[in-house]
Design an enzyme around this catalytic site. Structure first.
Site, mmCIF file in Angstrom:
data_model
loop_
_atom_site.group_PDB
_atom_site.id
_atom_site.type_symbol
_atom_site.label_atom_id
_atom_site.label_comp_id
_atom_site.label_asym_id
_atom_site.label_seq_id
_atom_site.Cartn_x
_atom_site.Cartn_y
_atom_site.Cartn_z
ATOM 1 N N HIS A 12 24.597 35.665 105.208
ATOM 2 C CA HIS A 12 24.071 34.919 104.075
ATOM 3 C C HIS A 12 25.211 34.254 103.295
ATOM 4 O O HIS A 12 25.988 34.935 102.637
ATOM 5 C CB HIS A 12 23.301 35.890 103.170
ATOM 6 N N HIS A 54 25.516 26.472 97.656
ATOM 7 C CA HIS A 54 24.169 26.982 97.390
ATOM 8 C C HIS A 54 23.511 26.350 96.170
ATOM 9 O O HIS A 54 22.383 25.887 96.214
ATOM 10 C CB HIS A 54 24.176 28.500 97.206
HETATM 11 CA CA CA Z 1 19.940 29.748 101.535
#
Ligand code: CA
Length: 339
Positions: A12, A54
């Protein structure tokens, strides 16, 4: 019915438990740890380049506040798409922080110290080159997992992120469903557009994952006929029966961990919701987010307890993990992955 492979480990934002998210260092570390897929969150720059970051804003991940103090929007925040690639490259990227009482405070205190070392924002194409280079040098086949962030916001600014992203993917050899890539997005209208319009037009056919968020996050907005924008209510994605519509265009879903497993308040046991069984019955994979050893969901006291609940009880097909090494180690000990 999709073939059920071993559970996949998606790093992630890279090995973001150890290094600033989306830095090349975090990606290289996740690669070396043996993650199956490296995630990319994508935004476009003012001059139409795709960068890996992000947040829609720069101010909790970079030094933009001090470097470009006059460039905030009315709400005081600095949008990625207000800056050129050259400007973004000049910023120092860092471990995530929040401003509290005018001072930066690291969100995850045990992680890489905010404001130290020198990390930079890179383009999507550069990251694909990093992965391709590592695959070449190691003989590996690590995949990528790019996310189309806020397509509505890009459209409002005259930018088409999905088309640009798919074109970069095609030009870097990601073209067929067997290729090691999943395309992900929260916006269900954009998922339909990617599957039914954009990929056919580009002559490619890649696996697509519908992300599922909470409606109050307001991930997706829609334009009204009078030119205004308002939040789109995506709560229907969590209703029983909803996945039949999703399965028409997507190969899998990416729900938040509590959407697939919850701790029963009476027995204290982790209990699956309808979501995984319904997705599997439709031939879809389930890849929940996000596993964080230092920010566990309610009812879980350790990362391995969460691993056990997700892989043994909920039977998910993969996970987004900030700590890919620990998720891989758990799967190895469980015999679900070669040693
Ligand atoms: Ca993502």
């Amino acid at each position: 019915m999709a073939i059920r492979e071993r559970p996949v480990v998606i790093a992630h934002r890279g090995a973001s438990g150890y290094l600033p998210e989306h830095s090349f260092a975090a990606k290289a570390m996740a690669y070396a740890m043996g993650a199956d897929f490296l995630e990319q969150d994508l935004h476009m720059t003012r001059d139409g380049e795709i960068v890996v970051i992000h947040d829609t804003w720069l101010d909790e991940l970079t030094d933009v506040r001090t470097r470009f103090p006059g460039r905030a929007r009315e709400d005081g925040r600095f949008l990625v798409l207000d800056f050129t690639l050259a400007e973004l490259r000049s910023l120092r990227m860092t471990e995530r922080f929040e401003m509290r009482d005018g001072r930066p405070v690291q969100v995850y205190p045990g992680r890489f110290p905010t404001g130290t070392a020198d990390f930079r924002i890179q383009t999507f194409a550069e990251e694909l080159e990093l992965v391709a280079g590592l695959n070449h040098a190691t003989g590996g086949r690590t995949g990528i997992y790019p996310e189309i962030k806020v397509p509505w916001l890009h459209r409002r600014e005259g930018l088409d992120l999905a088309t640009a992203m798919l074109t970069v993917l095609r030009d870097h050899g990601y073209r067929r469903r067997e290729d090691p890539v999943y395309v992900q997005c929260f916006d269900p209208m954009e998922v339909i557009r990617v599957r039914t319009e954009l990929m056919p037009a580009l002559g490619i056919d890649l696996r697509v994952v519908q992300l599922i968020g909470e409606p109050e996050w307001e991930e997706t907005w829609v334009e009204t006929p009078d030119g205004g924008w308002h939040p789109y209510d995506d709560g229907w994605l969590q209703e029983p029966g909803a996945l039949a519509r999703v399965a028409e265009v997507a190969d899998g879903i990416g729900p938040q961990v509590p959407m697939v497993i919850r701790t029963d308040p009476v027995t204290g046991r982790p209990t699956p919701t309808h979501l995984v069984a319904e997705a599997h019955a439709l031939g879809m994979e389930v890849h929940p987010y996000t596993l964080r050893a230092d920010a566990l969901p309610a009812g879980f006291t350790s990362l391995d307890a969460l691993h056990a609940a997700l892989f043994r009880v909920a039977d998910v097909d993969g996970v987004f993990s900030d700590f890919p090494d620990r998720t891989i180690a758990w799967l190895r000990a469980e015999g679900r992955r070669p040693g």
